[in-house]
Design an enzyme around this catalytic site. Sequence first.
Site, short mmCIF file in Angstrom:
data_model
loop_
_atom_site.label_atom_id
_atom_site.label_comp_id
_atom_site.label_asym_id
_atom_site.label_seq_id
_atom_site.Cartn_x
_atom_site.Cartn_y
_atom_site.Cartn_z
N LYS A 77 5.43 -24.43 -3.05
CA LYS A 77 4.72 -23.17 -2.85
C LYS A 77 3.80 -23.27 -1.64
O LYS A 77 3.09 -24.26 -1.46
CB LYS A 77 3.91 -22.85 -4.11
CG LYS A 77 3.12 -21.55 -4.08
CD LYS A 77 2.39 -21.36 -5.40
CE LYS A 77 1.57 -20.07 -5.43
NZ LYS A 77 0.92 -19.86 -6.74
N SER A 146 2.06 -15.54 -8.42
CA SER A 146 2.21 -15.77 -7.01
C SER A 146 3.22 -16.85 -6.66
O SER A 146 3.54 -17.04 -5.49
CB SER A 146 0.83 -16.18 -6.44
OG SER A 146 0.38 -17.38 -7.05
N SER A 170 0.05 -16.92 -12.42
CA SER A 170 0.82 -17.11 -11.20
C SER A 170 2.09 -17.93 -11.34
O SER A 170 2.95 -17.91 -10.46
CB SER A 170 -0.06 -17.79 -10.13
OG SER A 170 -1.17 -16.99 -9.81
#
Length: 444
Positions: A77, A146, A170
């Site tokens: 990420k 996210s 997330s």
Amino acid sequence: MPSARPETTLSALVARVAAGELSPSEVIGGALERLDAAEPGIRAWVRVDRDGAQGAARRLDTAPAAGPLRGIPFGVKDIIDVRGLPTECGSPLRRGRVAGSDAVLVDRLRRLGAVPLGKTVTTEFAYFAPGPTRNPHHLGHTPGGSSSGSAAAVAAGVVPLALGSQTAGSLTRPAAYCGVAGFVAPVGGPLETTGFTGLSATLDAAGLLTPTVADLRLAHAALTGADRLPGPVAPPARPTLAVWPGTELGEVAADMRAALARTVEDAVAGGARLVELDWTERTPRLVDAHITVMAYEAARSLAAEAAHPDRLSTPLNELLARGRSIAATDYRRALSVAERERAAMLALLGDVDAVLGPAALGPAPSGLAATGSPVLSRPWQLLGLPALTVPGHRNGAGLPLGLQLIGHPERLDRLFALGHAIEKAARAGTDNEGTDNGGIESRH
């Protein structure tokens, strides 16, 4: 439609490399081929380090000794540092900022023989403004946020492992929406966040995404220094579950309620004991405290970025403004709520194996302008507890429906065993009927 393909699960690839059936170069080459096929549709990657990954694989091909994850590709990420690659956090304010060293988890994976394939899409500073990633099960639906790129890359079968993070929902939400397994580590636990761009030090946690719960167990064991990788998952004997419908926090979709009910029904038929709890007053209080802590700390973590409001999204500007308006006394009060309720929840988790509930309000919503609600994760993230997202259910339209298990940080083996049993039954029910079904022992 994407699913946990046996040949691309982490467990299968680790076994085949160890047996000499695949070389690291062949594994990395296959991942890059799948990426090239999937990426025009799902847009999960910010940057692919093709040359770096292929070079690392060639070195591993001839290495006399390598770690247990030798040649395994993983996604990272884009709030997590990878040496020599930019960490841009989904924001123009960080464009081109190259990391000088690996985050601790990235370094640990390299030492285990794994190979970073590149950086995956994140929402802006791991908050709400979405990136370009689409849900692999239906390109018109959000993958969540996210950790959107990491979840989509695993769901599409490109990589068997990806790193993510969670501050609110997330990781749990994208795992649920994309139909993969997700693990949110206990806050302050052995999966360190050093090298992550944080939003809230009290709430930020590292996370893993894999095709199956068994893969999560394997990855976690490797990362936490197990002497050897774990064998097959033993079924849990007579688990005790506290069932949480989550309906006091939002409108849980009918298909999600049905998935939870079927899992509970089959768990009871398989010998599980249920504990009934009324949390209609507790969890809203936890959500309020979570929102306060997150906003207060984010306003201070991103104070430099807040000086450029024209380069931030409206949702992030609003979060930072809210955080600046919170009095220190209110912040400390929210922290005291977290401390008190964590102690109470740990006491409960000494008597039950896990809290079982929906991982999201429903399947991935249609549209790409928003990432869905994190409300069902906020209570548990405030408490810093490990959360396991269990895939396997789908609704009539074929969209994944993830459940979540919240466990005790010192009883993770039990948590993984429960998750594996629930996933196995859910997948069996889905395969048999083509729609959502199943539980610990599927009878549908």
